[in-house]
Design a protein around this motif. Structure first.
Motif, short mmCIF file in Angstrom:
data_model
loop_
_atom_site.label_atom_id
_atom_site.label_comp_id
_atom_site.label_asym_id
_atom_site.label_seq_id
_atom_site.Cartn_x
_atom_site.Cartn_y
_atom_site.Cartn_z
N LEU A 120 0.87 -1.18 0.00
CA LEU A 120 0.00 0.00 0.00
C LEU A 120 0.90 1.23 0.00
O LEU A 120 1.77 1.36 0.88
CB LEU A 120 -0.91 0.01 1.23
N TYR A 121 0.71 2.14 -0.98
CA TYR A 121 1.64 3.25 -1.10
C TYR A 121 0.94 4.52 -1.58
O TYR A 121 -0.14 4.47 -2.17
CB TYR A 121 2.78 2.89 -2.06
N TYR A 122 1.60 5.64 -1.31
CA TYR A 122 1.14 6.95 -1.77
C TYR A 122 2.17 7.54 -2.72
O TYR A 122 3.38 7.34 -2.54
CB TYR A 122 0.95 7.91 -0.58
N GLU A 123 1.69 8.25 -3.73
CA GLU A 123 2.57 8.95 -4.66
C GLU A 123 2.79 10.38 -4.17
O GLU A 123 1.87 11.19 -4.16
CB GLU A 123 1.94 8.99 -6.05
N LEU A 124 4.02 10.69 -3.75
CA LEU A 124 4.33 12.04 -3.30
C LEU A 124 4.62 12.96 -4.48
O LEU A 124 4.31 14.16 -4.43
CB LEU A 124 5.53 12.01 -2.34
N PHE A 125 5.23 12.41 -5.53
CA PHE A 125 5.44 13.12 -6.79
C PHE A 125 5.07 12.17 -7.91
O PHE A 125 5.33 10.97 -7.82
CB PHE A 125 6.90 13.56 -6.96
N ASP A 126 4.53 12.71 -9.00
CA ASP A 126 4.18 11.86 -10.13
C ASP A 126 4.07 12.70 -11.39
O ASP A 126 3.06 13.36 -11.63
CB ASP A 126 2.86 11.12 -9.87
N ASN A 127 5.15 12.71 -12.18
CA ASN A 127 5.13 13.37 -13.48
C ASN A 127 6.10 12.64 -14.41
O ASN A 127 6.68 11.62 -14.04
CB ASN A 127 5.46 14.87 -13.36
N ASP A 128 6.27 13.16 -15.62
CA ASP A 128 7.10 12.47 -16.60
C ASP A 128 8.59 12.50 -16.24
O ASP A 128 9.35 11.67 -16.74
CB ASP A 128 6.92 13.10 -17.99
N LEU A 129 9.00 13.44 -15.39
CA LEU A 129 10.42 13.56 -15.04
C LEU A 129 10.79 12.78 -13.79
O LEU A 129 11.87 12.20 -13.71
CB LEU A 129 10.79 15.03 -14.85
N ILE A 130 9.91 12.78 -12.79
CA ILE A 130 10.22 12.12 -11.54
C ILE A 130 8.94 11.66 -10.83
O ILE A 130 7.92 12.34 -10.90
CB ILE A 130 11.02 13.07 -10.60
#
Length: 252
Positions: A120-130
């Motif tokens: 179970l996880y959360y995305e702190l950052f999510d874009n094409d670069l990082i």
């Protein structure tokens, strides 16, 4: 004129929603072939013997679902097979199950081992670069160890074990713009009581296909799993599994 503007606005809005939905919602599935080397040993009393294991090619499969709902974590389920076998000459007296093996005894070993990760996880950052994920991992370990004396096959001991182990999970991925190439590191770790477990992997990736319906990515990486168990269902171990893997991931 007004009807034309309204029609164009609806088309743009629909396109924007489709792109946003594809970004926020995602189903991932992957499969890997792992060229695995094994070292270390196991016992039923804490006096582990070091065995000589053969290299094996095993499999790893996973699925993950990501969504935009706040506070509810994303989920990933991963299943890894780590079977192996080997032969060795014991350099000291060794106890496994109900059998005691004398020093300098030639034995064969068979390891049937599977781990299933419920992450179970959360995305702190999510874009094409990082992108950066953090969460928890309940790693279910299911195994069966067999030790047999080569000159006297009737002297044999087989022990099965099973149990969950909680771990901390994280993943970092980066992309190189306009190239299709990327990389990621992913891992789970635990050091509690006398259990020390780690599961790390790092890989280079290349996008083979990318469109609104399906993304496909090739992976080439290296993975290391360490299982230092202290009385998990009456099993002790200091096993390490490591090697190169290659795989494919699809994103719907």
């Amino acid at each position: 004129m007004k009807k034309t503007v309204l029609t164009l606005g609806l088309i743009v809005s629909g396109t924007s929603f489709t792109a946003q939905a594809d970004t926020l919602l995602g189903l991932y599935a992957g499969a890997q072939g792992w060229n695995m080397q094994t070292s270390g040993g196991f016992s039923s009393d804490g006096t582990n013997a070091d065995f000589n294991f053969e290299d094996q090619t095993n499999s790893n499969i996973y699925v993950a679902f990501e969504h935009p709902v706040p506070l509810i974590p994303n989920i990933k389920i991963q299943r890894t097979i780590m079977d192996t076998s080997g032969e060795t000459t014991l350099n000291s007296q060794y106890t496994f199950g109900d059998e005691i093996y004398a020093n300098n005894t030639d034995v064969s070993t068979d390891v049937q081992l599977t781990t299933t990760d419920f992450i179970l996880y959360y995305e702190l950052f999510d874009n094409d670069l990082i992108s950066f994920d953090v969460g928890i991992n309940a790693k279910q370990i299911d195994g069966e160890f067999l030790v047999t004396e080569k000159e006297n096959p009737s002297t044999s001991s087989r022990e099965s074990f099973s149990g969950p182990v909680p771990m901390v999970y994280s993943r970092l991925a980066i992309g190189i713009p306009f190239s299709g190439f990327g990389a990621y590191v992913e891992g789970s770790f635990l050091n509690i009581d006398d259990h020390t477990l780690s599961d790390y992997q790092a890989a280079l990736t290349y996008s083979l296909m990318e469109n609104l319906a399906l993304d496909m990515t090739f992976q080439l990486g290296y993975r290391t799993v360490k299982l230092e168990l202290d009385d998990l269902d009456d099993i002790y171990s200091n096993l390490e599994f490591k090697g190169v893997y290659a795989g494919l991931e699809v994103h719907f």
